[in-house]
Design a protein around this motif. Structure first.
Motif, PDB file in Angstrom:
ATOM      1  N   GLU A 148       0.828  -1.199   0.000  1.00 57.07           N
ATOM      2  CA  GLU A 148       0.000   0.000   0.000  1.00 57.07           C
ATOM      3  C   GLU A 148       0.866   1.253   0.000  1.00 57.07           C
ATOM      4  OE1 GLU A 148      -2.963   0.194   2.940  1.00 57.07           O
ATOM      5  OE2 GLU A 148      -3.845  -1.752   2.440  1.00 57.07           O
ATOM      6  N   PRO A 149       0.388   2.325  -0.706  1.00 55.61           N
ATOM      7  CA  PRO A 149       1.126   3.582  -0.702  1.00 55.61           C
ATOM      8  C   PRO A 149       1.187   4.177   0.701  1.00 55.61           C
ATOM      9  CG  PRO A 149      -0.517   3.544  -2.440  1.00 55.61           C
ATOM     10  CD  PRO A 149      -0.767   2.360  -1.577  1.00 55.61           C
ATOM     11  N   GLY A 175      -9.976  13.921 -11.738  1.00 59.13           N
ATOM     12  CA  GLY A 175      -9.038  13.486 -10.712  1.00 59.13           C
ATOM     13  C   GLY A 175      -9.487  12.245  -9.974  1.00 59.13           C
ATOM     14  N   GLN A 176     -10.663  11.726 -10.315  1.00 60.71           N
ATOM     15  CA  GLN A 176     -11.139  10.487  -9.708  1.00 60.71           C
ATOM     16  C   GLN A 176     -11.094   9.353 -10.726  1.00 60.71           C
ATOM     17  OE1 GLN A 176     -15.098  11.379  -8.192  1.00 60.71           O
ATOM     18  NE2 GLN A 176     -14.258  11.925  -6.193  1.00 60.71           N
ATOM     19  N   VAL A 177     -10.859   8.148 -10.246  1.00 61.04           N
ATOM     20  CA  VAL A 177     -10.877   6.954 -11.091  1.00 61.04           C
ATOM     21  C   VAL A 177     -11.696   5.882 -10.376  1.00 61.04           C
ATOM     22  CG1 VAL A 177      -8.683   7.376 -12.260  1.00 61.04           C
ATOM     23  CG2 VAL A 177      -8.711   6.129 -10.087  1.00 61.04           C
ATOM     24  N   ALA A 178     -12.181   4.899 -11.153  1.00 61.11           N
ATOM     25  CA  ALA A 178     -12.975   3.826 -10.565  1.00 61.11           C
ATOM     26  C   ALA A 178     -12.782   2.541 -11.345  1.00 61.11           C
ATOM     27  CB  ALA A 178     -14.455   4.209 -10.538  1.00 61.11           C
ATOM     28  N   SER A 179     -12.801   1.444 -10.608  1.00 60.99           N
ATOM     29  CA  SER A 179     -12.746   0.129 -11.237  1.00 60.99           C
ATOM     30  C   SER A 179     -12.974  -0.921 -10.160  1.00 60.99           C
ATOM     31  CB  SER A 179     -11.405  -0.097 -11.944  1.00 60.99           C
ATOM     32  OG  SER A 179     -11.477  -1.240 -12.781  1.00 60.99           O
ATOM     33  N   LYS A 180     -12.727  -2.179 -10.490  1.00 58.50           N
ATOM     34  CA  LYS A 180     -12.853  -3.275  -9.535  1.00 58.50           C
ATOM     35  C   LYS A 180     -12.183  -4.506 -10.115  1.00 58.50           C
ATOM     36  CE  LYS A 180     -16.582  -5.742  -9.177  1.00 58.50           C
ATOM     37  NZ  LYS A 180     -16.153  -6.988  -9.871  1.00 58.50           N
ATOM     38  N   VAL A 188      -3.389  10.138  -7.153  1.00 59.67           N
ATOM     39  CA  VAL A 188      -4.522  11.030  -6.867  1.00 59.67           C
ATOM     40  C   VAL A 188      -5.050  10.894  -5.448  1.00 59.67           C
ATOM     41  CG1 VAL A 188      -5.208  11.066  -9.286  1.00 59.67           C
ATOM     42  CG2 VAL A 188      -6.226   9.359  -7.761  1.00 59.67           C
ATOM     43  N   GLY A 189      -4.505   9.981  -4.653  1.00 60.55           N
ATOM     44  CA  GLY A 189      -4.948   9.815  -3.273  1.00 60.55           C
ATOM     45  C   GLY A 189      -6.038   8.764  -3.129  1.00 60.55           C
TER      46      GLY A 189
END
Length: 446
Positions: free
Chosen positions: A23-24, A212-217, A362-363
């Motif tokens: 993890e970052p 600035g947001q991303v999404a996936s799974k 992006v956090g």
């Protein structure tokens, strides 16, 4: 070319990785671990992509493509623009691939190989957005963001080219034709150009997330899809004497209702499926029963077994329900003209990689875990051949009240502020994949 790290340094790096984990780290102020250094790469790429000269260039590319939309396997001018830009950067490429496609090669030319993909084709629809760079081609429009996808992959190429010293392997830049129903990805796979590639990443612009947001799974994220067309034949006659005719409109109506029973009464409620009849054509007079009716639509599911069972039952319902009302029906699934799209299923290990890269850039709060969608993507053809990962990139401006229209709308628009994020994410996913892949190789050799 980059300088090779000394053997002792690789041992140190491996030890750091073992103790830090995947993890970052929440603080990036003074990198003291491999994870922090890799996250710093991603943030530097984003800073580079946000520079005014880079931004103006990538926006200019997108607008040129938007003004000149081309349908699947007709993307000749788009392909030429891509090749011209790669030539300017001194990036080698193969052309043609899958008729109009281009595949660029950047890095050492040696393994490991990782690929990034963008689709190039537009849609056959008239643009209704009034702006300076509106489509110049009547009846054609980039209504799904592929102009943005191409510009972001070219942006990634520029970032990678400027940071060549970080490439510990080779990145393939896949500019693919005919995603909108043409199955261009399948043709790219069949040409064997990805045979030695270990992983492939793709993205899609998404109007329901902020810039600035991303999404996936991990796992299934988009459905398998196919289309069907049925001609239901009866016997035409006067509408005032229906007993002398065989009414195909009534038969088609019963067929449509019965098709919905496949979902409500045959499908497992926990196994999402869709059957939609979106076309009904029959008759052209108020007082005439026509000889035949044509219906058509789409069907979707998340597993191959469910999808094929649904296909079988669609044909059975149409032909048998038509026969109940004395009609004959033939069903066409267009398998040769429009190949069925498999389900888009994200690789579990690549999801972990995506999460590390995206959160580092992006956090954590801007990396969303999304529910599967019943839309489909021919990116799935790559995932059937090699591990692949597909994600969505936000473009809604939270400071504006305007909500962006959905894809495939004649009013579809792109918020160009998101383009640097896509370019930087593409480049970061590739660079960090190669770094980690080389680390695993060297660790195995110790």
């Amino acid at each position: 070319m980059h300088k090779k790290m000394r053997f002792s340094n690789w041992i140190l790096l491996l030890l750091i990785l073992l103790f830090v984990g995947s993890e970052p780290i929440s603080s990036y102020s003074s990198p003291s671990s491999a994870s922090e250094e890799h996250a710093e790469i991603s943030r530097n790429f984003l800073s580079y992509a946000k520079k005014s000269d880079f931004f103006d260039w990538i926006v200019g590319i997108r607008r040129k493509i938007h003004e000149n939309p081309e349908l699947g396997y007709e993307e000749f001018e788009t392909s030429k623009l891509i090749r011209d830009e790669l030539d300017k950067m001194g990036i080698a490429y193969k052309y043609p691939v899958a008729v109009t496609g281009v595949v660029g090669f950047i890095g050492s030319g040696k393994p490991p190989f990782v690929a990034l993909r963008a689709d190039m084709d537009a849609l056959a629809m008239q643009e209704m957005v009034e702006w300076e760079h509106k489509s110049k081609v009547p009846g054609k429009m980039h209504a799904c963001g592929h102009d943005g996808h191409v510009s972001m992959l070219l942006g990634a190429a520029k970032i990678l080219n400027e940071h060549m010293h970080l490439l510990e392997g080779t990145v393939l830049l896949v500019f693919q034709p005919a995603e909108e129903g043409g199955g261009g990805a399948e043709k790219v796979v069949n040409e064997g150009i990805l045979d030695n590639v270990e992983a492939i990443f793709g993205l899609h612009l998404f109007p329901y997330l902020s810039v600035g947001q991303v999404a996936s799974k991990p796992g299934p994220i988009l459905a398998a899809s196919g289309e069907f067309n049925a001609v239901i034949k009866g016997k035409g006659g006067h509408a005032a004497i229906p007993q002398q005719a065989i009414d195909p409109i009534l038969a088609a109506s019963n067929v449509i209702v019965s098709l919905q029973h496949l979902i409500s009464r045959e499908a497992d409620p926990l196994d999402s499926q869709v059957v939609t009849v979106a076309m009904f054509q029959g008759g052209n007079a108020m007082n005439v029963i026509p000889d035949y009716v044509t219906i058509g639509g789409t069907f979707r599911a998340f597993s191959k077994e469910t999808f094929m069972q649904l296909k079988l039952r669609i044909e059975e319902v149409i032909t048998r329900q038509a026969s109940v009302l004395r009609c004959n029906a033939t069903v066409n699934f267009f398998e040769k003209e429009k190949p069925f799209f498999p389900a888009t299923i994200n690789d579990e290990s690549l999801h972990k990689h995506f999460w590390k890269v995206a959160t580092g850039m992006v956090g954590k709060s801007n990396v969303k875990n999304m529910s599967p969608l019943m839309g489909s993507e021919d990116f799935a053809f790559y995932q059937e051949a090699i591990p692949g990962y597909f994600f969505f990139l936000g473009m809604q401006n939270i400071d504006m009240n305007e909500k962006l229209p959905s894809p495939h709308s004649p009013h579809f628009k792109i918020n160009e502020d998101t383009l640097p994020y896509g370019a930087a994410l593409h480049a970061s996913l590739a660079v960090r994949y190669l770094i980690e892949s080389q680390s695993k190789i060297r660790g195995a050799e110790l």
